[in-house]
Design a protein around this motif. Sequence first.
Motif, mmCIF file in Angstrom:
data_model
loop_
_atom_site.group_PDB
_atom_site.id
_atom_site.type_symbol
_atom_site.label_atom_id
_atom_site.label_comp_id
_atom_site.label_asym_id
_atom_site.label_seq_id
_atom_site.Cartn_x
_atom_site.Cartn_y
_atom_site.Cartn_z
ATOM 1 N N PRO A 199 -7.885 9.799 2.877
ATOM 2 C CA PRO A 199 -6.553 9.508 2.323
ATOM 3 C C PRO A 199 -5.862 8.333 3.025
ATOM 4 O O PRO A 199 -5.202 7.519 2.375
ATOM 5 C CB PRO A 199 -5.806 10.827 2.531
ATOM 6 C CG PRO A 199 -6.870 11.866 2.418
ATOM 7 C CD PRO A 199 -8.086 11.253 3.052
ATOM 8 N N ARG A 200 -6.004 8.225 4.363
ATOM 9 C CA ARG A 200 -5.362 7.114 5.067
ATOM 10 C C ARG A 200 -5.918 5.758 4.602
ATOM 11 O O ARG A 200 -5.164 4.823 4.351
ATOM 12 C CB ARG A 200 -5.555 7.267 6.585
ATOM 13 C CG ARG A 200 -5.222 6.030 7.394
ATOM 14 C CD ARG A 200 -4.919 6.335 8.842
ATOM 15 N NE ARG A 200 -3.699 7.110 8.987
ATOM 16 C CZ ARG A 200 -2.476 6.585 8.975
ATOM 17 N NH1 ARG A 200 -2.299 5.292 8.853
ATOM 18 N NH2 ARG A 200 -1.418 7.353 9.083
ATOM 19 N N LEU A 202 -7.291 5.075 1.766
ATOM 20 C CA LEU A 202 -6.871 4.830 0.383
ATOM 21 C C LEU A 202 -5.412 4.371 0.343
ATOM 22 O O LEU A 202 -5.058 3.450 -0.396
ATOM 23 C CB LEU A 202 -7.053 6.101 -0.455
ATOM 24 C CG LEU A 202 -8.513 6.567 -0.631
ATOM 25 C CD1 LEU A 202 -8.564 7.968 -1.236
ATOM 26 C CD2 LEU A 202 -9.291 5.579 -1.497
ATOM 27 N N ALA A 203 -4.567 5.006 1.176
ATOM 28 C CA ALA A 203 -3.157 4.611 1.219
ATOM 29 C C ALA A 203 -3.017 3.178 1.739
ATOM 30 O O ALA A 203 -2.195 2.399 1.247
ATOM 31 C CB ALA A 203 -2.371 5.590 2.095
ATOM 32 N N MET A 204 -3.830 2.804 2.730
ATOM 33 C CA MET A 204 -3.759 1.446 3.273
ATOM 34 C C MET A 204 -4.243 0.405 2.258
ATOM 35 O O MET A 204 -3.741 -0.708 2.204
ATOM 36 C CB MET A 204 -4.564 1.340 4.573
ATOM 37 C CG MET A 204 -3.920 2.048 5.769
ATOM 38 S SD MET A 204 -2.158 1.660 6.012
ATOM 39 C CE MET A 204 -1.381 3.166 5.439
ATOM 40 N N ALA A 206 -3.779 0.651 -0.904
ATOM 41 C CA ALA A 206 -2.645 0.491 -1.822
ATOM 42 C C ALA A 206 -1.574 -0.376 -1.175
ATOM 43 O O ALA A 206 -0.949 -1.215 -1.825
ATOM 44 C CB ALA A 206 -2.075 1.860 -2.194
ATOM 45 N N ILE B 196 -2.552 12.112 -2.214
ATOM 46 C CA ILE B 196 -3.986 12.371 -2.333
ATOM 47 C C ILE B 196 -4.267 13.762 -1.779
ATOM 48 O O ILE B 196 -4.156 14.003 -0.581
ATOM 49 C CB ILE B 196 -4.796 11.289 -1.590
ATOM 50 C CG1 ILE B 196 -4.491 9.917 -2.195
ATOM 51 C CG2 ILE B 196 -6.292 11.593 -1.662
ATOM 52 C CD1 ILE B 196 -4.909 8.746 -1.348
ATOM 53 N N VAL B 201 -0.075 11.473 4.732
ATOM 54 C CA VAL B 201 -0.482 10.285 5.482
ATOM 55 C C VAL B 201 0.788 9.535 5.850
ATOM 56 O O VAL B 201 1.588 9.197 4.982
ATOM 57 C CB VAL B 201 -1.371 9.363 4.610
ATOM 58 C CG1 VAL B 201 -1.690 8.070 5.352
ATOM 59 C CG2 VAL B 201 -2.648 10.076 4.205
ATOM 60 N N VAL B 204 3.127 4.027 4.731
ATOM 61 C CA VAL B 204 2.604 3.377 3.525
ATOM 62 C C VAL B 204 3.318 2.026 3.389
ATOM 63 O O VAL B 204 2.921 1.070 4.043
ATOM 64 C CB VAL B 204 2.775 4.257 2.270
ATOM 65 C CG1 VAL B 204 1.907 3.724 1.133
ATOM 66 C CG2 VAL B 204 2.370 5.700 2.563
#
Lengths: 506, 216
Positions: A199-200, A202-204, A206, B196, B201, B204
Amino acid sequence: MSTYLGMPSRRVQEPSSPIQGVRDFPAAARQALGDSVLRRNLGHATSVIRGKRAAVVGEVPDWEALRDSAEAIKTETMARLPELLEQLEANVTAAGGTVHWARDADEANRIVTELVRATGETEVVKVKSMATQEIGLNEHLEDEGITAYETDLAELIVQLAEDQPSHILVPAIHLSRTEIREVFATRMPGVDPLLTSEPRALAMAARTYLRELFLRAKVGVSGANFAVAETGTLTVVESEGNGRMCLTLPETLITVMGIEKVLPRWRDLEVFLQLLPRSSTGERMNPYTTFWTGTTGHTEGTTGPDGPKEFHLVLLDNGRTDVLADEVGRAALHCIRCSACLNVCPVYERTGGHSYGSVYPGPIGAILSPQLTGLTGDSVNDSLPYASSLCGACYDVCPVKIDIPSILVDLRARHVEAQQSRTGLRVPSPEAVAMAAAAYVMRDEKRFAAATRSMRWGRPFMKDGHLRGPLSSVMTGWSSSRDVPTLPDQTFREWWAERESGGHGG
Amino acid sequence: MATVGEARTEILRRIRSAIGEEPHVPVVPRGYRTEAGYDVDVLRELLTERLQDYKAQVVACGDTREEISAAVSGVLVEHGLTSVVAPPRVVVEWLEEPASGQQVQVVADDPEVSTGDLDGVAAVVTGAALAIAETGVIVLDGDVWCGRRAISLVPDVHVCVVRTDQVVGLPPEAVARLDPRRPQTWVAGPSATSDIELDRVEGVHGPRTLVVVLAG
């Protein structure tokens, strides 16, 4: 008024919209139930969020008092809606903003398109907003040659995947990290092909993708969680900071808001800002909440111009006044879009959001969508009030105390009436006949006693919870999804009479 | 848009017809807590715990100008930050003394720093309008200590100085003190997402690191 508690099984094909699917709920749900990956993703996500919510709600000693206040504030708002909207308009205008009114989705889309056109821009950045989803704004803008970029992570995932949102708060809740990685790896421009499914990571990805977009965008489009009539202040509640980017950096901000989102007083926010984050993400407070009043170029006591130079507020009806006209159903307009009811609903957890065919899924969707589109007696949304076991969990968690189960039952009754008036009562449906017969029997004590006594003659026609014999073919629509209880030897009345006369104590 | 007035009239007419002539307006009960009544030690402890719970770093220091300046410098050094933007008043109060042993480029937001240039600055230092202990929130309201919203948004590290006399217990205490006409940002920890699989997390689009310097 007769109330049918079963499930209609008709399938109707109608033009779909963001708040109405192409299939009725049973048909869509049947397909969803066959998807084991979907059920695993949903089961995991909803159980995690239920636990988080319960923990942070448990911390608040005055939770019920907050719910009572919220319910009363919303009831007051609906009763005073015309004057509150006029007051909001006056205050937004006095603070440098412009207010527009839209009767329906088409009108709202036209207004936003013209406002974007006037800026000369062909792209806009968007904050997650249910109102703009409801009117299909992105699709409309695309047809007009304007690209709308969703910037909330889950909305971005759904947009890149060309999928539909399936949850109010977490629109990509139906997708696992592996599926999301696939979407990013194949569809996100400039993404690192070695991207992992953490998840980290994927967030980065974005963050990197959207950063440049935020810095160059000239037009932002948002919804609003609340608008304060007495001050003209608007509020957006979010987590990632994409909202702050869209609300702060562009030169022009366009906010689309349902007319029911207005609150009378600034003070009322102290109630909703306690209820919403705990009910929604299960946090004491969400990371970021932005408040702005008109254009904030000349606010006393601040360092100087701050935020967009131009601000437009579009007030949207789109069926809300029809909902308001129903004394029971109008409470659906109290919803603050927290999605707690989705997370506790046994039906939602198993069927997922797409089965509801509307951007408003789950229990709140089951009462809101059919009221917005109208219960016609032959619409696919007519099936939504039946998408519930009436267990009541949604009412218990609702931060504004919307009695969803009662509204569901009321809508079922209205659906039956709509169907009857549409068919002109010439051929009453089997369930209408059955219910009318039941009503006749139950109106009279003697008739009821006689009827329950005679039930024992039905015992030979039942076995292992299923009907046998001639009735089974007639009743198959009802009994295929329900167990028939075993009938006892004795009725309750007989047992009671025997007990009172000293027979036995049970 | 010639239909604007028409749409307004029509919507208001529909609403009036839907709610009827004299709809019942309930009196709003306010049975919830409006004052926590915590003393300053409880407020300090609770705010610290709640901020840390949502992954903000908290640094405690004394309430003199020198002590705050030293604490802010310490944070900049610890995080290896070589450039910082701040509202002019904050530059004068807390950033005049260069951080020891490190070259820090200090930019006052006067004239306004462009958005593109903000993206090249490592950190922002601001004060706050107030903080809410129970919910772990700091509030920025655009005053001379908080500055424009953009400066506390674009840089990746936000160092926020809160004096203990600015800490209230509950959201209602905060709402009563704040001026709605000012642009406000309520901040609870660094930016975060749970989109997710509802796996939280931190970090952002907003600052990925939030350091609160709690003074006094």
